[in-house]
Design an enzyme around this catalytic site. Structure first.
Site, PDB file in Angstrom:
ATOM      1  N   HIS A  79     -62.457 -49.978  47.394  1.00 39.80           N
ATOM      2  CA  HIS A  79     -62.272 -50.542  46.143  1.00 39.80           C
ATOM      3  C   HIS A  79     -63.134 -50.254  44.926  1.00 39.80           C
ATOM      4  CE1 HIS A  79     -64.842 -53.300  48.544  1.00 39.80           C
ATOM      5  NE2 HIS A  79     -65.357 -53.479  47.434  1.00 39.80           N
TER       6      HIS A  79
ATOM      7  N   HIS B 114     -71.101 -57.729  52.981  1.00 43.00           N
ATOM      8  CA  HIS B 114     -70.135 -57.315  52.224  1.00 43.00           C
ATOM      9  C   HIS B 114     -70.617 -55.551  52.041  1.00 43.00           C
ATOM     10  CE1 HIS B 114     -67.031 -55.713  49.790  1.00 43.00           C
ATOM     11  NE2 HIS B 114     -67.729 -55.464  48.887  1.00 43.00           N
TER      12      HIS B 114
ATOM     13  N   ASP C  47     -63.567 -58.730  47.672  1.00 42.31           N
ATOM     14  CA  ASP C  47     -63.990 -58.120  46.453  1.00 42.31           C
ATOM     15  C   ASP C  47     -63.268 -57.423  45.584  1.00 42.31           C
ATOM     16  OD1 ASP C  47     -66.218 -57.686  44.742  1.00 42.31           O
ATOM     17  OD2 ASP C  47     -66.735 -55.690  45.966  1.00 42.31           O
TER      18      ASP C  47
ATOM     19  N   ASP D 151     -70.257 -51.851  50.898  1.00 41.06           N
ATOM     20  CA  ASP D 151     -69.194 -51.166  50.166  1.00 41.06           C
ATOM     21  C   ASP D 151     -69.227 -49.740  50.565  1.00 41.06           C
ATOM     22  OD1 ASP D 151     -68.159 -52.683  47.967  1.00 41.06           O
ATOM     23  OD2 ASP D 151     -70.334 -52.679  47.083  1.00 41.06           O
TER      24      ASP D 151
END
Length: 967
Positions: free
Chosen positions: A447, A73, A197, A75
């Site tokens: 996000h 994951h 997430d 970001d």
């Protein structure tokens, strides 16, 4: 952003994003508790075809199949900037280097043909891809063809779902999916949406995913009470019916809640960022643990499988920025699979395999079960009794506004690029380009970006990317305006003004406001044609001085006269003593409503005897239920001119407001200015604007979902489970992207916002919106930084538009006005006296890209260049079924053949929402909801002279065009 359990090397906190600490394996392993011809198909007509699933691994139908999903994951900005994450800089802040992750994963996949991996964030992957040799690119293409490297979601980023506008979501998903289509063809098209997430999940997001053609949706975060109940009721997977207007299954989406957020199971993290023990198979070694790990895994898989309905379960094997040394992960997963499956010879009924979310979904689909149906959303999200993630709805309001302004400017840029054709890209002002702003806006949907949950230097970098994207678009606008107007002017772009290039699909009638250096403003009425511009000349009459209205301030205790502003449609009255708004009247509809509006602040919690949780970038937790009033009175100034009437209210040194009524306006405008918020008293503060009325609302209020459909909210209530309310304020906050309203049987009071904010109705007849927050503590969700915003973000100015209508006709007001707010006209300035664009070009003061205006219910959502001869066109019906008593909620039919004035449509293909599949050939997996089968309507051929849009429908086309001859 981190999940429940943080890897080593990252600041950890309690319970949510940012974990309870690094993992260790010091205790005994214990399993957790158990062309102009059209084929019209309603979106994603499902069928039994399994295109894209042929490469999935074999399973054992009579065993529990554990699908291991190797993933990272990544970001797109959080603790470090996008570039810092990609290149692996500043590993003392967070050890993360995306380029090395992708290098390592590709190498490891080539070692063992059964290994699989999924990747998500195309902002990173596309950058890495362009750095690779042709040979490496061909290797990766082969891995994608084999299904061993699979893309999930496929957007430029994994977008937030609370603070994002639906148009920007569609744009960023289109950007990422187009890269995959251009690079890998149909082999690279993601079959599943993957939002592991984001901090809560909106119904509109699910609807958009369904219309994009996804077969299923996986996410990690949902309310802790909701999750526990779902595990008990075996409803971790169900069909999400994500629209009240679109006919099923158009917006139906199979949805699966992942069992462990998106982390590996405890004790099974084999990454350089983790501390769990690897497999030791040598029985002679004192560290031998293979048997123990296998036994633990078998118990874990069995316990997890008990909460799901089929003989398949999924385990996420990876987390934030993992797989930089992919060999560590894959070597241990190889051993896990081999040793666990070897137990089948001893009677084990567990089969473990490398898999992907799409392959897991395919097995669920083949089970042919009937699934429960969800029709609301997953807001608000809480990971504990006093940990409601509702603060980020309002965090960093200046960045939220800059993102919304940039969305507006990108649409202007896209539309002028489409209308002017190639002349927009290369012209007298240089090379213009919409791509940089398009990519920057896509990044902002991440996000941790528009959500306001990054560190300060990362938020600054997000703003830098937007600013850098505006420049090439300004060049493009100059080229396009010169081409379309026939004059080469010295165009100036004041990024803090409204303008006269209109991105609307209806005529705009506005009052243009131009501030001057001496603090005065020039106001004049302006009308702008649909999808076009108007040119106005302003000059001073010789021998005359400008008229300046200079109002005098009046203290409340000396002002006893009537304090009222009024135009043809609205009257607003203020208390002459306090200076506060106390009454709004709709003169057209003879509606009078006492409304008291004022500013308040919540004292941010620093923890108490119930919980140590504090308010922070993510979490909203006030120290008490009742907020403090900023001031019980306001110093006022009254301004009345021919075009506008205003009451200026000054509540304190850091809070003021102008309540404004323009001539002909159907709403009351409240322009507020807040900041810098004082925290010298040691109290963090969260500022709200509250509207109190006597409406009998019975605990109900209404908020939009990503600026589109409306959801009913009820105080202290969740539609699908019995809520134990532990935070009376924060637990009732919801994201407000564009509007919030309350109503009784007769009247409706609506407030439109100019950015995403958190809002609620905590008492009957009342509603509030959070406009700014400044906090002194970090909320232990991984950021490790208080939300102080000591830079330019400390001052924030915004607008709330207040509409009072009859309840049964209110939608026509707030729907159309919300569109005008998001796509407000913009102003381009020039000193005049420009040179002609060309000898054969007739100059014009006004231009419209449409030969006729669109009907009020129809909005031109997208008009953008796709390639040298093709445009991307999206049309939407912006009303929901039954929300207007007139005909605005009826289907609308358009003739596209001669709609546009700047070009001729020579061919048209209809596609799915993100334009990566032709509608005629698109199909989705079919699911059976408990409400009964939902067979799709029969395909219908349509003539471009008759394009019909149903309520809330978006239709997407790739249009081959020929631009009008120069001149």
């Amino acid at each position: 952003m981190g999940a429940d359990s943080r890897p080593l090397g990252v600041r950890a906190g309690g319970g949510g994003r940012g974990a309870a600490g690094p993992r260790t394996s010091s205790r005994a392993l214990q399993p957790p508790l158990p062309p102009l011809s059209f084929l019209f198909l309603l979106l994603a007509a499902p069928g039994a075809r399994a295109a894209g699933y042929e490469t999935c691994p074999a399973v054992h139908p009579d065993m529990l199949n554990v699908h291991l999903v190797a993933h990272t994951h990544d970001d797109v900005g959080w603790l470090k900037t996008v570039d810092q994450y990609f290149y692996g800089l500043y590993n003392d802040v967070q050890h993360a280097g995306v380029q090395y992750i992708l290098d390592s994963v590709i190498s490891s996949l080539l070692v063992e043909p059964t290994r699989r991996f999924i990747y998500v964030e195309i902002a990173f992957f596309s950058r890495w891809w362009h750095q690779q040799t042709n040979a490496t690119q061909e290797v990766v293409r082969d891995l994608v063809r084999q299904g061993r490297l699979e893309f999930a979601n496929g957007g430029w980023v994994m977008n937030d779902e609370a603070a994002t506008h639906y148009g920007a979501i569609i744009d960023q998903m289109t950007l990422g999916l187009r890269f995959l289509e251009n690079t890998f063809g149909k082999d690279g098209r993601p079959r599943v949406a993957w939002h592991i997430d984001p901090f809560g999940h909106s119904r509109e997001q699910a609807s958009l995913f369904a219309q994009m053609g996804f077969d299923g949706f996986f996410f990690g975060r949902l309310d802790y009470q909701d999750k526990q109940l779902r595990k008990e009721k075996l409803e971790m997977e169900q069909v999400w019916r994500a629209s009240a207007s679109l006919k099923p299954p158009v917006a139906d989406l199979f949805t699966s809640v992942l069992p462990n957020m998106y982390n590996p199971p405890e004790n099974l993290c084999w990454d350089t960022l983790c501390a769990d023990k690897p497999f030791v198979e040598d029985r002679r070694s004192p560290e031998y643990n293979a048997e123990e790990l296998v036994s633990y895994f078998l118990q874990l898989a069995t316990a997890q499988g008990q909460h799901y309905r089929t003989n398949h379960t999924i385990m996420t094997m990876g987390s934030d920025f993992q797989y930089e040394n992919a060999n560590m992960w894959f070597r241990n997963l190889d051993r896990l699979i081999q040793l666990v499956n070897a137990q089948q010879a001893n009677g084990s009924r567990v089969n473990v395999l490398y898999s992907t979310p799409a392959c897991y979904l395919w097995e669920l689909n083949k089970a042919n079960l009937t699934w429960s149906v969800k029709q609301d959303d997953f807001f608000p999200y809480a990971d504990g009794p006093h940990q409601f993630w509702t603060g980020y709805f309002s965090s960093r309001p200046a960045l939220k506004r800059y993102e919304r302004l940039s969305y507006n400017f990108l649409q202007v840029c896209n539309q002028l690029e489409a209308l002017a054709g190639p002349a927009a890209n290369v012209g007298p002002y240089g090379s213009g380009d919409s791509a940089p702003l398009n990519e920057a806006m896509a990044v902002l949907q991440h996000h941790d970006a528009v959500s306001g949950t990054s560190r300060q230097h990362v938020a600054d970098d997000y703003a830098r990317q937007l600013a850098a994207g505006w420049g090439p678009c300004e060049v493009l606008l100059s080229n396009a305006l010169a081409r379309l107007s026939g004059f080469k002017e010295n165009f100036t772009y004041c990024r803090n003004l409204n303008i006269s290039v209109c991105p609307l699909s209806q005529t705009a009638k506005n009052v243009v406001t131009l501030p001057s250096s001496d603090g005065q403003e020039l106001l004049f009425p302006a009308s702008v044609p649909a999808l076009g511009f108007s040119t106005y000349s302003v000059s001073q009459v010789p021998g005359r001085r400008p008229y300046a209205h200079r109002p005098q301030p009046r203290s409340p205790w000396t002002w006893s006269g009537d304090l009222t502003i009024q135009n043809e449609h609205i009257r607003a009255r203020f208390d002459p003593v306090t200076g506060l708004l106390v009454e709004v009247e709709n003169l057209d509809q003879n509606l009078l409503l006492p409304v008291r509006q004022a500013f308040y602040w919540y004292n941010a919690s620093v923890g108490n005897n119930l919980s140590t949780q504090v308010s922070g970038a993510y979490i909203f937790r006030p120290s008490r239920q009742e907020p403090w009033m900023v001031s019980h009175w306001a110093q006022t100034r009254l301004v009345k001119t021919r075009l506008v009437q205003e009451v200026h209210q000054n509540f304190s040194a850091w809070c003021s407001q102008v309540v404004r009524l323009y001539r002909g306006q159907w709403h009351l405008e409240l322009e507020w200015t807040v900041g810098p918020i004082p925290v010298g008293d040691g109290w963090g503060k969260e500022i709200i604007s509250r509207f109190d009325t006597a409406l009998e609302t019975k605990g109900l209020f209404y908020t939009d979902s990503n600026g589109r459909e409306i959801l009913e909210r009820r105080r202290d209530y969740r539609p699908t489970w019995k809520l134990n309310q532990t935070e009376a304020v924060a637990g009732n906050y919801y994201p407000v992207n564009s509007r919030i309203y309350i109503r009784d049987g007769t009247m409706q009071l609506t407030v439109l916002t100019d950015r995403s904010q958190g809002g609620s109705s905590l008492k009957d007849g009342s509603m509030e919106l959070m406009v700014h927050r400044k906090l002194l503590k970090d909320d232990s969700r991984g950021v490790g930084e208080a939300l102080l915003e000591d830079g330019p973000g400390r001052w924030v100015r915004g607008r709330h538009l207040v509409l009072l209508d009859k309840a049964r006709t209110a939608a026509s007001g707030h729907r159309l006005q919300a569109e005008k707010e998001v796509l407000a006209p913009q102003v381009v300035l020039a000193p005049g006296g420009g040179a002609p664009y060309g000898l054969k070009v007739a100059p014009r003061k006004q231009f419209s890209g449409l030969r006729r205006e669109l009907p009020p219910a129809i909005h031109l959502l997208t008009l953008a260049r796709w390639d040298q001869t093709t445009l991307l066109l999206r049309l939407e019906h912006q009303f929901a079924v039954g929300e207007d008593s007139g005909n605005l909620t009826s289907p609308v039919t358009l003739d596209l053949r001669d709609l546009f004035s700047a070009f001729t449509v020579t061919g048209l293909q209809e596609t799915t929402l993100t334009a990566n599949q032709l509608r005629a050939s698109a199909s989705r997996l079919k699911w059976t909801p408990e409400t009964g089968p939902t067979p799709p309507p029969a395909p219908a051929g349509l003539d471009p002279a008759a394009i019909t849009l149903q309520p809330m429908e978006i239709r997407t086309f790739l249009a081959s065009v020929q631009w009008e001859a120069h001149g």
